[in-house]
Design a protein around this motif. Structure first.
Motif, short mmCIF file in Angstrom:
data_model
loop_
_atom_site.label_atom_id
_atom_site.label_comp_id
_atom_site.label_asym_id
_atom_site.label_seq_id
_atom_site.Cartn_x
_atom_site.Cartn_y
_atom_site.Cartn_z
N CYS A 383 0.84 -1.20 0.00
CA CYS A 383 0.00 0.00 0.00
C CYS A 383 0.87 1.25 0.00
N ASN A 384 0.41 2.27 -0.72
CA ASN A 384 1.10 3.56 -0.77
C ASN A 384 0.37 4.53 0.15
N TYR A 385 1.03 4.99 1.20
CA TYR A 385 0.37 5.83 2.21
C TYR A 385 0.60 7.30 1.91
N ILE A 386 -0.51 8.05 1.94
CA ILE A 386 -0.46 9.46 1.55
C ILE A 386 -1.38 10.31 2.42
N SER A 387 -1.22 11.60 2.28
CA SER A 387 -2.19 12.57 2.80
C SER A 387 -2.43 13.59 1.70
N CYS A 388 -3.64 13.57 1.15
CA CYS A 388 -3.96 14.52 0.09
C CYS A 388 -3.93 15.95 0.61
N VAL A 389 -4.33 16.13 1.86
CA VAL A 389 -4.37 17.47 2.46
C VAL A 389 -2.96 18.02 2.65
N LYS A 390 -2.06 17.20 3.19
CA LYS A 390 -0.69 17.64 3.47
C LYS A 390 0.25 17.46 2.27
N GLY A 391 -0.15 16.65 1.30
CA GLY A 391 0.71 16.39 0.15
C GLY A 391 1.73 15.30 0.40
N THR A 392 1.64 14.66 1.56
CA THR A 392 2.59 13.61 1.92
C THR A 392 2.44 12.40 0.99
N GLY A 393 3.54 11.93 0.43
CA GLY A 393 3.54 10.71 -0.37
C GLY A 393 3.02 10.86 -1.79
N ILE A 394 2.62 12.04 -2.19
CA ILE A 394 2.05 12.23 -3.53
C ILE A 394 3.10 12.03 -4.62
N GLN A 395 4.29 12.59 -4.42
CA GLN A 395 5.33 12.46 -5.44
C GLN A 395 5.76 11.01 -5.61
N GLU A 396 5.90 10.30 -4.48
CA GLU A 396 6.24 8.88 -4.54
C GLU A 396 5.15 8.08 -5.25
N LEU A 397 3.90 8.46 -5.02
CA LEU A 397 2.79 7.78 -5.69
C LEU A 397 2.84 8.00 -7.20
N LYS A 398 3.18 9.22 -7.62
CA LYS A 398 3.29 9.51 -9.05
C LYS A 398 4.33 8.61 -9.70
N ILE A 399 5.44 8.39 -9.00
CA ILE A 399 6.49 7.52 -9.54
C ILE A 399 5.98 6.09 -9.67
N LYS A 400 5.22 5.64 -8.66
CA LYS A 400 4.63 4.30 -8.70
C LYS A 400 3.65 4.17 -9.86
N ILE A 401 2.82 5.19 -10.05
CA ILE A 401 1.86 5.20 -11.16
C ILE A 401 2.59 5.11 -12.49
N GLU A 402 3.67 5.86 -12.60
CA GLU A 402 4.47 5.86 -13.83
C GLU A 402 5.02 4.47 -14.14
N GLU A 403 5.54 3.79 -13.11
CA GLU A 403 6.08 2.45 -13.29
C GLU A 403 5.01 1.49 -13.79
#
Length: 469
Positions: A383-403
Motif C-alpha cells: 500500500c502507498n500511504y499518503i495525505s492529500c491534504v498535506k501532500g505527503t507521499g504524492i510524489q512517490e505515488l506519481k512515480i509508482k503510477i508511472e512504473e
C-alpha cells in the motif's frame, strides 16, 4: 388508457415543472417541487436513526459491529442538507419480523420515544429496503414518515446529481422502488420520492394494469435516454484511446478522498472535493502529468457503499465502465476509518462482480489516504500511504503510477539521437514523453517514453524513408 399516456407525455415535456430530472438548470422552482414531493419541512427533517442488527446466528454480520453500522447510518443523514439527527438507537434482534419488522416490545418503545420527543419528525430505519406492509405498519405506529436506506440514499443522490446523465440515472434508480410500491398496499410511499415515477404511481385512481403500462413506458424512455448518453461516453472513451493517453481510474469507498487524490495528482486548483458521502455521482476526467512528462488521464468515479440494494446501484454501474477500460486502477482507502478493512474488501468484491479483467485487478495500486488523521497505523508493504491534504507521499505515488503505466501499456524508455530543432526532434516532442535532453553538437540525445506504435511511425517517417526501405 389514452389519458394515461397523455400524462406520460406531460411528464416528459421539458416545460413541465415536475420533470426536474430532465431540466438542465435546477432553479428555485425545481427545489420547491422537490421539497414538496419529498414532504420536507423548510428546515428539513429531525430524524431518529435506528440501527437494527442480528444478535446471533448465521445471519449475524461478523465483519463489522453495530456501532460501526450506526456511525455509517448517521453519516448518511448528516450528508443531507437541512436534515438533523435528534437521537439514535441500536436494536438487537433475532430476526426481522415479517409484517412489522420489529417485535411488539421494540415498536412500543420506539413509538413512546417519538411521542415523548416532539422534535422527531421522521424515523430512519437503516435496513436495505422495507417491504410495503412493514412500511405501512411502522408509519401507523409511529405517526411520522419512515425511511429505509433505499429512500435515504435516493435523497442523497438527488441532492448530488448535477449533470443530466446523473439525474437520469437517479430517476432510473427510483423505478424498482416504485414497482414494489404499486404492487403493494401502501402506494403513498412513492410520493415521498417526488419523482416522475412517483407521479405515475399516484396519478388519479388508475387501475393496476394501467399504472404498470405507464411505468413500463416511463422506464423504457429513461433507458433509451441513458443509452444515448452511454453511446456518447463510449465515443469519448474511443476519442481518449485514439489520443493514446494512458487512463487511470480512481475508485474507492465513498468519502475516502478519491476527488482529493485526483486534485493532488493533477494539481487542478479548480477541483473542489467535498467531505460527504456520494459527493461524486458522475465520472469526470482530469488530465495530469507524471514526473517523466508523460501525460495521463485520471477518472474520478462514484463511491462504493455497503448495504445498498442492487436495484438502486445498477443504473450507476455504467459510470464504472470507465474503470473497466482503464490501463490501471487506483484503489483509495481511508486509513483513519475504523472499518477500513471492511470497506476495502467491499470495493474489491464489487470490482470482481463487475467482471473487471483479472490482469487489471492484479495490478491495482492500493493507496491509504488521510494518514495525517492517525498517529499509528498498520503499514502494508503493498500500500502507498499518503495525505492529500498535506501532500505527503504524492510524489512517490506519481512515480509508482508511472512504473505501472509503463508496464501496463507496453511503453518503452529509450534514447534517440536526432538533429536539434529538426523534424525528428519536433515529432518526438509532440508524440512522446520527453524525459531528458542532452546536447551533442548539432544533435540532441533525447530520452523518451514511447509506445511501440509511436516508434514504428517514427522509424517509418525518419529512418526507413531516408534509407529508401
Amino acid at each position: 388508457m389514452i389519458r394515461h399516456f397523455k400524462l406520460l407525455n406531460k411528464i416528459f415535456n421539458p416545460r413541465f415543472k415536475r420533470s426536474y430530472c430532465f431540466k438542465k438548470d435546477e432553479d428555485i422552482h425545481v427545489q420547491e417541487f422537490i421539497n414538496r414531493e419529498l414532504k420536507l419541512a423548510k428546515t428539513g427533517h429531525q430524524v431518529l436513526v435506528i440501527q437494527p442488527y442480528i444478535k446471533w446466528g448465521t445471519k449475524k454480520d461478523r465483519l463489522t459491529s453495530p456501532e460501526m453500522k450506526l456511525a455509517e447510518s448517521e453519516s448518511l443523514i448528516n450528508t443531507l442538507r437541512d436534515w438533523k439527527i435528534v437521537d439514535s438507537l441500536k436494536i438487537g434482534m433475532t430476526s426481522y419480523i415479517k409484517h412489522t419488522f420489529f417485535g411488539p416490545g421494540n415498536i412500543d418503545n420506539i413509538a413512546l420515544k417519538i411521542k415523548q420527543d416532539q422534535r422527531i419528525s421522521a424515523v430512519f430505519i437503516s435496513t436495505n429496503i422495507l417491504k410495503p406492509i412493514q412500511h405501512k405498519h411502522l408509519e401507523n405506529y409511529f405517526k411520522v414518515p419512515v425511511y429505509d436506506r433505499y429512500l435515504i440514499v435516493i435523497q442523497i443522490f438527488r441532492e448530488h446529481a448535477v449533470t443530466r446523465e446523473a439525474k437520469l440515472q437517479v430517476a432510473l434508480a427510483e423505478v424498482p422502488y416504485i414497482w414494489s410500491r404499486i404492487r403493494g398496499i401502501q402506494e403513498n410511499y412513492t410520493e415521498r420520492l417526488g419523482s416522475e415515477a412517483g407521479q405515475i404511481a399516484l396519478s388519479s385512481k388508475m387501475l393496476f394494469d394501467d399504472k404498470k403500462d405507464l411505468l413500463k413506458e416511463y422506464e423504457k424512455k429513461l433507458k433509451k435516454m441513458i443509452t444515448k448518453l452511454k453511446s456518447h461516453r463510449e465515443h469519448l472513451r474511443n476519442s481518449r484511446k485514439n489520443k493514446n493517453l494512458p487512463v487511470i481510474a480512481v475508485v474507492g469507498y465513498t468519502n475516502t478522498g478519491k476527488t482529493s487524490l485526483v486534485k493532488a495528482l493533477t494539481e487542478d486548483l479548480e477541483m473542489l472535493p467535498k467531505d460527504c458521502l456520494f459527493a461524486t455521482l458522475d465520472v469526470t476526467v482530469h488530465g495530469g502529468i507524471l514526473p517523466s512528462n508523460l501525460k495521463v488521464l485520471y477518472i474520478d468515479t462514484i463511491g462504493f457503499i455497503s448495504d445498498i440494494p442492487t436495484k438502486l446501484i445498477e443504473p450507476f454501474v455504467a459510470t464504472l465502465e470507465d474503470a473497466m477500460f482503464a490501463d490501471i486502477i487506483i484503489h483509495v482507502t481511508d486509513v483513519s476509518h475504523p472499518n477500513v478493512d471492511v470497506q476495502k474488501s467491499h470495493v474489491e468484491t464489487t470490482l470482481k462482480n463487475l467482471n473487471v479483467e483479472s490482469s487489471l485487478l492484479n495490478s491495482i495500486i492500493n493507496v491509504g489516504n488521510k494518514i495525517d488523521l492517525v498517529g499509528n497505523y498498520h503499514k502494508d508493504e503493498n500500500c502507498n500511504y499518503i495525505s492529500c491534504v498535506k501532500g505527503t507521499g504524492i510524489q512517490e505515488l506519481k512515480i509508482k503510477i508511472e512504473e505501472e503505466i509503463i508496464k501496463a501499456t507496453g511503453r518503452q524508455i529509450l534514447k534517440i539521437r536526432v538533429r536539434t530543432g529538426q523534424k525528428e526532434y519536433e515529432w518526438l516532442r509532440l508524440h512522446t514523453a520527453i524525459m531528458q535532453v542532452e546536447t551533442d553538437g548539432d544533435y540532441s540525445i533525447v530520452k523518451v517514453i514511447a509506445t511501440k506504435s509511436d516508434l514504428d511511425v517514427f522509424k517509418h517517417l525518419f529512418i526507413y524513408k531516408k534509407s529508401g526501405k
